[in-house]
Structure formats: structure tokens, C-alpha cells
Design a protein around this motif. Structure first.
Motif, PDB file in Angstrom:
ATOM      1  N   LEU A 150      46.401 -36.652  23.356  1.00  0.00           N
ATOM      2  CA  LEU A 150      46.624 -37.464  22.160  1.00  0.00           C
ATOM      3  C   LEU A 150      45.269 -37.834  21.569  1.00  0.00           C
ATOM      4  CD1 LEU A 150      49.595 -39.627  23.518  1.00  0.00           C
ATOM      5  CD2 LEU A 150      49.712 -37.729  21.901  1.00  0.00           C
ATOM      6  N   MET A 151      45.179 -38.951  20.882  1.00  0.00           N
ATOM      7  CA  MET A 151      43.929 -39.286  20.185  1.00  0.00           C
ATOM      8  C   MET A 151      43.540 -40.753  20.348  1.00  0.00           C
ATOM      9  SD  MET A 151      44.669 -37.146  16.647  1.00  0.00           S
ATOM     10  CE  MET A 151      43.158 -37.680  15.855  1.00  0.00           C
ATOM     11  N   ASP A 152      43.953 -41.361  21.461  1.00  0.00           N
ATOM     12  CA  ASP A 152      43.674 -42.775  21.660  1.00  0.00           C
ATOM     13  C   ASP A 152      42.546 -42.947  22.669  1.00  0.00           C
ATOM     14  OD1 ASP A 152      43.639 -45.495  22.060  1.00  0.00           O
ATOM     15  OD2 ASP A 152      45.815 -45.712  22.132  1.00  0.00           O
ATOM     16  N   GLY A 153      41.358 -43.246  22.175  1.00  0.00           N
ATOM     17  CA  GLY A 153      40.206 -43.438  23.039  1.00  0.00           C
ATOM     18  C   GLY A 153      40.262 -44.684  23.883  1.00  0.00           C
ATOM     19  N   GLU A 154      41.219 -45.560  23.591  1.00  0.00           N
ATOM     20  CA  GLU A 154      41.356 -46.773  24.392  1.00  0.00           C
ATOM     21  C   GLU A 154      42.026 -46.488  25.736  1.00  0.00           C
ATOM     22  OE1 GLU A 154      40.258 -49.862  23.676  1.00  0.00           O
ATOM     23  OE2 GLU A 154      39.292 -49.022  21.886  1.00  0.00           O
ATOM     24  N   ILE A 155      42.830 -45.439  25.811  1.00  0.00           N
ATOM     25  CA  ILE A 155      43.514 -45.140  27.067  1.00  0.00           C
ATOM     26  C   ILE A 155      43.009 -43.845  27.704  1.00  0.00           C
ATOM     27  CG2 ILE A 155      45.609 -46.381  26.411  1.00  0.00           C
ATOM     28  CD1 ILE A 155      46.913 -43.702  25.789  1.00  0.00           C
ATOM     29  N   TYR A 156      42.119 -43.118  27.013  1.00  0.00           N
ATOM     30  CA  TYR A 156      41.531 -41.925  27.599  1.00  0.00           C
ATOM     31  C   TYR A 156      40.092 -41.807  27.113  1.00  0.00           C
ATOM     32  CZ  TYR A 156      41.088 -37.290  29.598  1.00  0.00           C
ATOM     33  OH  TYR A 156      40.684 -36.228  30.365  1.00  0.00           O
ATOM     34  N   ASP A 157      39.183 -41.595  28.047  1.00  0.00           N
ATOM     35  CA  ASP A 157      37.749 -41.609  27.724  1.00  0.00           C
ATOM     36  C   ASP A 157      37.293 -40.245  27.228  1.00  0.00           C
ATOM     37  OD1 ASP A 157      35.129 -42.241  27.454  1.00  0.00           O
ATOM     38  OD2 ASP A 157      34.705 -42.490  29.591  1.00  0.00           O
ATOM     39  N   PHE A 158      37.616 -39.948  25.979  1.00  0.00           N
ATOM     40  CA  PHE A 158      37.195 -38.674  25.388  1.00  0.00           C
ATOM     41  C   PHE A 158      35.675 -38.582  25.278  1.00  0.00           C
ATOM     42  CE2 PHE A 158      41.521 -39.213  23.720  1.00  0.00           C
ATOM     43  CZ  PHE A 158      42.068 -37.970  23.985  1.00  0.00           C
ATOM     44  N   ALA A 159      35.013 -39.704  24.984  1.00  0.00           N
ATOM     45  CA  ALA A 159      33.574 -39.694  24.724  1.00  0.00           C
ATOM     46  C   ALA A 159      32.774 -39.201  25.924  1.00  0.00           C
ATOM     47  CB  ALA A 159      33.113 -41.100  24.323  1.00  0.00           C
ATOM     48  N   SER A 160      33.289 -39.414  27.137  1.00  0.00           N
ATOM     49  CA  SER A 160      32.545 -39.030  28.338  1.00  0.00           C
ATOM     50  C   SER A 160      32.833 -37.615  28.804  1.00  0.00           C
ATOM     51  CB  SER A 160      32.872 -40.012  29.479  1.00  0.00           C
ATOM     52  OG  SER A 160      32.461 -41.321  29.140  1.00  0.00           O
ATOM     53  N   LEU A 161      33.755 -36.929  28.136  1.00  0.00           N
ATOM     54  CA  LEU A 161      34.099 -35.574  28.565  1.00  0.00           C
ATOM     55  C   LEU A 161      32.933 -34.619  28.311  1.00  0.00           C
ATOM     56  CD1 LEU A 161      37.777 -35.052  27.338  1.00  0.00           C
ATOM     57  CD2 LEU A 161      36.988 -35.542  29.648  1.00  0.00           C
ATOM     58  N   ARG A 162      32.490 -33.958  29.379  1.00  0.00           N
ATOM     59  CA  ARG A 162      31.437 -32.962  29.298  1.00  0.00           C
ATOM     60  C   ARG A 162      31.757 -31.835  30.276  1.00  0.00           C
ATOM     61  NH1 ARG A 162      30.659 -35.684  25.643  1.00  0.00           N
ATOM     62  NH2 ARG A 162      28.750 -36.650  24.836  1.00  0.00           N
ATOM     63  N   PRO A 163      31.383 -30.600  29.972  1.00  0.00           N
ATOM     64  CA  PRO A 163      31.626 -29.509  30.923  1.00  0.00           C
ATOM     65  C   PRO A 163      30.998 -29.813  32.273  1.00  0.00           C
ATOM     66  CG  PRO A 163      30.930 -28.645  28.801  1.00  0.00           C
ATOM     67  CD  PRO A 163      30.748 -30.129  28.738  1.00  0.00           C
ATOM     68  N   GLY A 164      31.790 -29.680  33.334  1.00  0.00           N
ATOM     69  CA  GLY A 164      31.280 -29.889  34.677  1.00  0.00           C
ATOM     70  C   GLY A 164      31.203 -31.327  35.114  1.00  0.00           C
ATOM     71  N   ALA A 165      31.513 -32.270  34.217  1.00  0.00           N
ATOM     72  CA  ALA A 165      31.416 -33.681  34.577  1.00  0.00           C
ATOM     73  C   ALA A 165      32.660 -34.107  35.345  1.00  0.00           C
ATOM     74  CB  ALA A 165      31.256 -34.538  33.328  1.00  0.00           C
ATOM     75  N   ALA A 166      32.480 -35.142  36.181  1.00  0.00           N
ATOM     76  CA  ALA A 166      33.633 -35.679  36.899  1.00  0.00           C
ATOM     77  C   ALA A 166      34.595 -36.302  35.903  1.00  0.00           C
ATOM     78  CB  ALA A 166      33.169 -36.721  37.915  1.00  0.00           C
ATOM     79  N   ILE A 167      35.887 -36.161  36.185  1.00  0.00           N
ATOM     80  CA  ILE A 167      36.910 -36.643  35.259  1.00  0.00           C
ATOM     81  C   ILE A 167      37.683 -37.778  35.917  1.00  0.00           C
ATOM     82  CG2 ILE A 167      38.973 -36.026  33.964  1.00  0.00           C
ATOM     83  CD1 ILE A 167      37.944 -33.134  34.014  1.00  0.00           C
ATOM     84  N   ASP A 168      37.706 -38.916  35.264  1.00  0.00           N
ATOM     85  CA  ASP A 168      38.512 -40.030  35.754  1.00  0.00           C
ATOM     86  C   ASP A 168      39.961 -39.814  35.351  1.00  0.00           C
ATOM     87  OD1 ASP A 168      36.345 -41.336  36.838  1.00  0.00           O
ATOM     88  OD2 ASP A 168      35.880 -42.381  34.960  1.00  0.00           O
ATOM     89  N   THR A 169      40.871 -40.128  36.257  1.00  0.00           N
ATOM     90  CA  THR A 169      42.287 -39.982  35.958  1.00  0.00           C
ATOM     91  C   THR A 169      42.722 -41.041  34.959  1.00  0.00           C
ATOM     92  OG1 THR A 169      42.699 -39.161  38.180  1.00  0.00           O
ATOM     93  CG2 THR A 169      44.603 -39.921  36.930  1.00  0.00           C
ATOM     94  N   PRO A 170      43.259 -40.655  33.805  1.00  0.00           N
ATOM     95  CA  PRO A 170      43.715 -41.653  32.827  1.00  0.00           C
ATOM     96  C   PRO A 170      44.983 -42.345  33.283  1.00  0.00           C
ATOM     97  CG  PRO A 170      44.260 -39.450  32.084  1.00  0.00           C
ATOM     98  CD  PRO A 170      43.443 -39.285  33.339  1.00  0.00           C
ATOM     99  N   VAL A 171      45.294 -43.436  32.622  1.00  0.00           N
ATOM    100  CA  VAL A 171      46.485 -44.213  32.944  1.00  0.00           C
ATOM    101  C   VAL A 171      47.722 -43.336  32.851  1.00  0.00           C
ATOM    102  CG1 VAL A 171      47.933 -46.134  32.234  1.00  0.00           C
ATOM    103  CG2 VAL A 171      45.444 -46.347  32.139  1.00  0.00           C
ATOM    104  N   GLY A 172      48.596 -43.439  33.854  1.00  0.00           N
ATOM    105  CA  GLY A 172      49.887 -42.768  33.770  1.00  0.00           C
ATOM    106  C   GLY A 172      49.948 -41.414  34.451  1.00  0.00           C
TER     107      GLY A 172
END
Length: 319
Positions: free
Chosen positions: A265-287
Motif C-alpha cells: 500500500l502507500m502508508d508510511g506510518e505503518i510500513y517503513d518504505f523510507a528505510s528499504l534498501r537492497p540487502g538491508a534488514a527488513i523489519d516485519t510490518p504490523v499485521g
């Protein structure tokens, strides 16, 4: 709620046809599933007292069906909750105030009838060409909260069903600019009462069939029903047309309400799009489950989309 022989009083004249029995069982099953999925029934209190629910009756098909379903579940030992049926008489002109008290008495149902004139407030504050629903609903909800507290209830229970929830979703989408609806369970702003919707999985068409078969004494909402062109009516017609053209579509959309993908979706409040980078660790979003794979979080869907496959097949088909 006294019983007459093998059934509660409310169900003593229920039809005995196979079709009706299937409908009745489906509504019971769906309500139990909603209660289990959303944890609607809490544990007994420390002193062993059972939870108490205020079941709100408007006199419409939905709230009658809700009450019947809850009474049968309780009678079957599947709902360890005490129920109080409550009708709020809002002093609408011509409201048949005798119908619900007589219905409750005839069926041995614990109940309250509360009369409070919200009609005058609504018609005074809202111009005649505007819709009354929003203010009327807020006033009604505040009164019901007060009654629930006075009666020692932990929840008010409403008859909103699957179609109501979908309509509210599209109302918010089209007119509110947000993805939101009526949840099956929420807590009020003061944090002391739950609002429950056990019919969240039930289709309006099933509820209408059940209500007609039970011959409930329906009370129309003349205040709201007298207004034409409500936005909700337009959304309802749209959904009904979709269901007519593609049977089962509403069921699919209802399932989608509980199957969100924040990363798609497009809600940066519930998913950290800004921190997405190739090879970076990914935090599990809510839900999403903690062990969800990175593909499920940020990549393609886990399973191919049927519509996408059909479009691809058509694209590459021989002309």
C-alpha cells in the motif's frame, strides 16, 4: 430467556424446513467464528461473574437476527455471557413504541426500553436537505454507552453485518480518503467498553431471509429512511450490482478486509518504505507474521494472482 421445550421461546415458531435450518446453522456458525477470531468473549471476572452484554435493538431485521443468534448460542451453552436487550426510543414521530416491549415480553427476554428525544436535537441541528445519520448515530452511541455502564455491561453489541462493513469501507474510500471500516471489535474512546459486531461475517441477504422466515415485527427507520439520495444507498446499489454481475464477489472482498499487505500500500506510518534498501534488514510490518519471508514483505505476492495469470494468458494467446 426461558425455553419452551427443546428451544428458546424466541425460536419456538421457527420454520422447520431444511433450507431454513441450513440458514440458521450458517448464521450461528459465522457468529461463533467472528467471536473466536476477534476474541469477543472474555474470561469471567475474578469473582466468577460472567460478562454482560447490552444487545442493541432498533427493530430492524439486523438487530432482531443478532438477538436470535445470541440467544440460541447462549441456550446451546456456546456463549457464556449474560444478555440484556435494549431499545433506545429516540422519539421519532410515529414510532410504534409498543412493538418491542411486547416482543420482549412474549419471548421472555431480559430488556430495557429507554426513551430519550434525540430526534428534536438532530432535526434542529441538521438542515432538512442534509443527512441525519452521522449526528443521530453519535447521540445514540453516547446514550448506549451510558446505559451499558449503568447496567454493568462490558460491551454493547450491534447488528452490523458483512455488507455494512463493506459499504463503510467504500464510503471511507470514496468520500473520506482513507482505508477504514467498522471493525468487528473495538474499544470506545474512554477505554471502558467494547463495541462488538458478531454478524461481521454474515451476508445481508441471509439476514433478510432469516428475518422474513421468523416474521419479526420490523420497525422502519422513518427518520433516516425518509431521506433520499444518501451516499450509503449509492454504495449499497453499487455493491449489489457487482454481486449480481459476479456472484461471490462480496465474499471475496470481505476476505480481503482481513488480508492486508502494508508493504503493498502507500502508508508510511505503518510500513517503513523510507528505510528499504537492497540487502538491508527488513523489519516485519504490523499485521504480518514474524517469520514472514522477505519476499512476502516487500516482493511479489506469495501465490500467483488469478486475474494476472488470465491477463497474461490472453496477452500471449495466438491471435
Amino acid at each position: 430467556m426461558e425455553a419452551d421445550g427443546a428451544v428458546p421461546l424466541l425460536l419456538r415458531n421457527a420454520p422447520s424446513s431444511v433450507e431454513f435450518k441450513k440458514l440458521r446453522k450458517r448464521l450461528l456458525r459465522q457468529a461463533r467464528q467472528a467471536m473466536d477470531d476477534f476474541g469477543m468473549v472474555g474470561p469471567p471476572s475474578a469473582d466468577g461473574a460472567r460478562p454482560k452484554w447490552l444487545v442493541c435493538l432498533s427493530g430492524g431485521k439486523d438487530s432482531y437476527t443478532l438477538l436470535a443468534v445470541l440467544i440460541e448460542l447462549k441456550w446451546r451453552g456456546l456463549l457464556p455471557v449474560d444478555l440484556i436487550a435494549c431499545n433506545l426510543d429516540q422519539a421519532q414521530p410515529g414510532f410504534p413504541a409498543h412493538i418491542l416491549p411486547e416482543f420482549f415480553e412474549a419471548n421472555g427476554i431480559d430488556h430495557l426500553i429507554v426513551r430519550q428525544d434525540t430526534y428534536s436535537i438532530v432535526t434542529d441541528k441538521i438542515p432538512a436537505h442534509k443527512t441525519y445519520c452521522s449526528l443521530c448515530s453519535r447521540l445514540r452511541r453516547g446514550i448506549l454507552y451510558r446505559i451499558a455502564r449503568e447496567q454493568g455491561c462490558e460491551a454493547i453489541v450491534l447488528g452490523h453485518h458483512r455488507d455494512d462493513i463493506l459499504e463503510t469501507f467504500f464510503m471511507n474510500l470514496f468520500h473520506g480518503g482513507r482505508l477504514a471500516s467498522m471493525p468487528p471489535k473495538l474499544i470506545n474512546d474512554d477505554g471502558d467498553l467494547l463495541v462488538l459486531r458478531p454478524l461481521a461475517y454474515s451476508a445481508e441477504n441471509d439476514i433478510a431471509k432469516f428475518s422474513r422466515a421468523m416474521d419479526f415485527p420490523i420497525i422502519p427507520c422513518n427518520l433516516c429512511g425518509s431521506q433520499d439520495g444518501l451516499q450509503r444507498d449509492e454504495v449499497k446499489r453499487m455493491l449489489q450490482l457487482w454481486e449480481k454481475e459476479s456472484p461471490g464477489r462480496l465474499s471475496v472482498m470481505a476476505r480481503a478486509m482481513g488480508n492486508t499487505r502494508p508493504s503493498h500500500l502507500m502508508d508510511g506510518e505503518i510500513y517503513d518504505f523510507a528505510s528499504l534498501r537492497p540487502g538491508a534488514a527488513i523489519d516485519t510490518p504490523v499485521g504480518l507474521p514474524v517469520n514472514a519471508s522477505s519476499d512476502a514483505l516487500v516482493g511479489e505476492a506469495e501465490e500467483p494472482c488469478g486475474a494476472g495469470l488470465a491477463m497474461t494468458a490472453n496477452l500471449f494467446a495466438a491471435k
